[in-house]
Design an enzyme around this catalytic site. Sequence first.
Site, PDB file in Angstrom:
ATOM      1  N   THR A  49      -9.661  -0.960   4.701  1.00 53.76           N
ATOM      2  CA  THR A  49     -11.096  -0.703   4.816  1.00 53.76           C
ATOM      3  C   THR A  49     -11.734  -1.121   3.501  1.00 53.76           C
ATOM      4  O   THR A  49     -11.451  -0.517   2.460  1.00 53.76           O
ATOM      5  CB  THR A  49     -11.371   0.794   5.052  1.00 53.76           C
ATOM      6  N   LYS A  93     -16.289  -0.293  10.986  1.00 58.57           N
ATOM      7  CA  LYS A  93     -15.446   0.758  10.390  1.00 58.57           C
ATOM      8  C   LYS A  93     -16.272   1.726   9.542  1.00 58.57           C
ATOM      9  O   LYS A  93     -16.103   2.945   9.640  1.00 58.57           O
ATOM     10  CB  LYS A  93     -14.355   0.087   9.545  1.00 58.57           C
ATOM     11  N   LYS A 105     -14.576   6.907  -0.595  1.00 60.18           N
ATOM     12  CA  LYS A 105     -14.745   5.453  -0.726  1.00 60.18           C
ATOM     13  C   LYS A 105     -15.526   4.890   0.469  1.00 60.18           C
ATOM     14  O   LYS A 105     -16.473   4.132   0.308  1.00 60.18           O
ATOM     15  CB  LYS A 105     -13.356   4.791  -0.802  1.00 60.18           C
TER      16      LYS A 105
HETATM   17  P1  NAD Z   1      -2.209   4.288   0.413  1.00 64.82           P
HETATM   18  O1  NAD Z   1      -2.757   4.459  -0.973  1.00 64.82           O
HETATM   19  O2  NAD Z   1      -1.274   5.317   0.969  1.00 64.82           O
HETATM   20  O3  NAD Z   1      -1.492   2.849   0.545  1.00 64.82           O
HETATM   21  C1  NAD Z   1      -1.926   1.701  -0.123  1.00 64.82           C
HETATM   22  C2  NAD Z   1      -0.671   0.983  -0.603  1.00 64.82           C
HETATM   23  O4  NAD Z   1      -1.039  -0.267  -1.173  1.00 64.82           O
HETATM   24  C3  NAD Z   1       0.077   1.760  -1.692  1.00 64.82           C
HETATM   25  O5  NAD Z   1       1.407   2.012  -1.278  1.00 64.82           O
HETATM   26  C4  NAD Z   1      -0.002   0.833  -2.921  1.00 64.82           C
HETATM   27  O6  NAD Z   1       1.151   0.895  -3.729  1.00 64.82           O
HETATM   28  C5  NAD Z   1      -0.133  -0.522  -2.236  1.00 64.82           C
HETATM   29  N1  NAD Z   1      -0.693  -1.547  -3.121  1.00 64.82           N
HETATM   30  C6  NAD Z   1      -1.790  -1.499  -3.918  1.00 64.82           C
HETATM   31  N2  NAD Z   1      -1.940  -2.680  -4.556  1.00 64.82           N
HETATM   32  C7  NAD Z   1      -0.938  -3.478  -4.153  1.00 64.82           C
HETATM   33  C8  NAD Z   1      -0.561  -4.816  -4.452  1.00 64.82           C
HETATM   34  N3  NAD Z   1      -1.241  -5.561  -5.316  1.00 64.82           N
HETATM   35  N4  NAD Z   1       0.539  -5.324  -3.851  1.00 64.82           N
HETATM   36  C9  NAD Z   1       1.255  -4.578  -2.964  1.00 64.82           C
HETATM   37  N5  NAD Z   1       0.955  -3.303  -2.641  1.00 64.82           N
HETATM   38  C10 NAD Z   1      -0.138  -2.759  -3.231  1.00 64.82           C
HETATM   39  O7  NAD Z   1      -3.483   4.124   1.345  1.00 64.82           O
HETATM   40  P2  NAD Z   1      -3.535   4.270   2.953  1.00 64.82           P
HETATM   41  O8  NAD Z   1      -3.923   5.657   3.309  1.00 64.82           O
HETATM   42  O9  NAD Z   1      -2.326   3.628   3.530  1.00 64.82           O
HETATM   43  O10 NAD Z   1      -4.838   3.365   3.249  1.00 64.82           O
HETATM   44  C11 NAD Z   1      -4.780   1.940   3.202  1.00 64.82           C
HETATM   45  C12 NAD Z   1      -6.108   1.400   3.709  1.00 64.82           C
HETATM   46  O11 NAD Z   1      -6.309   1.861   5.040  1.00 64.82           O
HETATM   47  C13 NAD Z   1      -7.320   1.855   2.900  1.00 64.82           C
HETATM   48  O12 NAD Z   1      -8.231   0.794   2.798  1.00 64.82           O
HETATM   49  C14 NAD Z   1      -7.873   3.004   3.728  1.00 64.82           C
HETATM   50  O13 NAD Z   1      -9.271   3.191   3.521  1.00 64.82           O
HETATM   51  C15 NAD Z   1      -7.551   2.546   5.127  1.00 64.82           C
HETATM   52  N6  NAD Z   1      -7.388   3.608   6.134  1.00 64.82           N
HETATM   53  C16 NAD Z   1      -6.657   4.722   5.867  1.00 64.82           C
HETATM   54  C17 NAD Z   1      -6.514   5.696   6.859  1.00 64.82           C
HETATM   55  C18 NAD Z   1      -5.686   6.960   6.625  1.00 64.82           C
HETATM   56  O14 NAD Z   1      -5.775   7.876   7.462  1.00 64.82           O
HETATM   57  N7  NAD Z   1      -4.897   7.031   5.548  1.00 64.82           N
HETATM   58  C19 NAD Z   1      -7.120   5.525   8.096  1.00 64.82           C
HETATM   59  C20 NAD Z   1      -7.832   4.360   8.351  1.00 64.82           C
HETATM   60  C21 NAD Z   1      -7.957   3.409   7.364  1.00 64.82           C
END
Ligand code: NAD
Length: 295
Positions: free
Chosen positions: A94, A169, A244
Amino acid sequence: MTRIAFIGLGNMGGGMAANQARARREVMAFDLVAAAVEKAVAAGCRAAGSAAAAVKDADVVITMLPAGQHVRKVYAEDVLPNAQPGALMIDCSTIDVESARAVAAQVKAAGFRFADAPVSGGQAGAEAGTLAFMVGCDEADFPAVEEIIRPMARAVIRAGDHGAGQAAKICNNMVLGASMIAVCEAFALAEKLGLDPERFFEIASNSSGQCWSLTSYCPWPGPVPSAPSNRNYEGGFATAMMLKDLKLAQEAAAKAGAATPLGAQAEGLYALFDRLGGGAKDFSAILELFRGKAP
Ligand code: NAD
């Protein structure tokens, strides 16, 4: 066999990559956190030593990263210089509409196909393969995008051209943030009025107060066993992530000249909860604010 590079294996990406492996696709998995890669390997993916190594021979690149700056950097530095001709690139993070459109333009200029495809459904949906995807892409590319997304999805809907997935979204999550606050306020009031919260759940979920925040993600522990409220609000969708998304919605509203007063209130309340120390907890933990408890 379709070969997928999956970059970003956090709360969401971990389950999504596992579902691609379960669908008998070869998944090259990479995350900056080694433990996340190990978990993906246990779920049937192969470990890549870097994002560049993951994309080198991939037909498809899927990214699931925290925010716009991560997506811009990973595409500019790792994905585009190393991808093979013809690769399809799908960003499920997102992020702000402008970053999505800028990355799409760079990807297309480099000769690849791109879709912004953010998701709804939380960590449980990521694990179960029941996410809803909102896709922004060229119309001609949608069938290929849908085919790749299918093992992770309950619904795949094309919102429009590049950036439209992100617009859908942030509008959806503005509803979610405001509705979660409304549900939490109601539970806190029910408690103060001496009404058993479990009875309130049963009644509201069969009445006009019914909504996803109540019946699929109940902030009060007990009624919905899969909800993060039953595990001390750990995992799930972090308050900082909700904040965010609400900021993204407010920025977009200001630019578009749209009135979103409830969205602004929700942003303010989540900013307060974040400042009080609740940032890492699931966003439904904002219930604690209304119950007068420290996060
Ligand atoms: P998270 O922080 O658990 O996962 C993000 C991952 O990205 C981490 O493991 C981090 O180490 C990795 N990362 C960051 N920079 C990196 C790079 N340069 N190379 C490789 N890996 C890298 O976050 P999440 O909850 O999984 O959310 C991810 C996305 O999905 C966000 O944009 C969030 O807004 C969206 N989202 C989350 C949810 C939810 O319920 N958690 C629901 C819908 C959407």
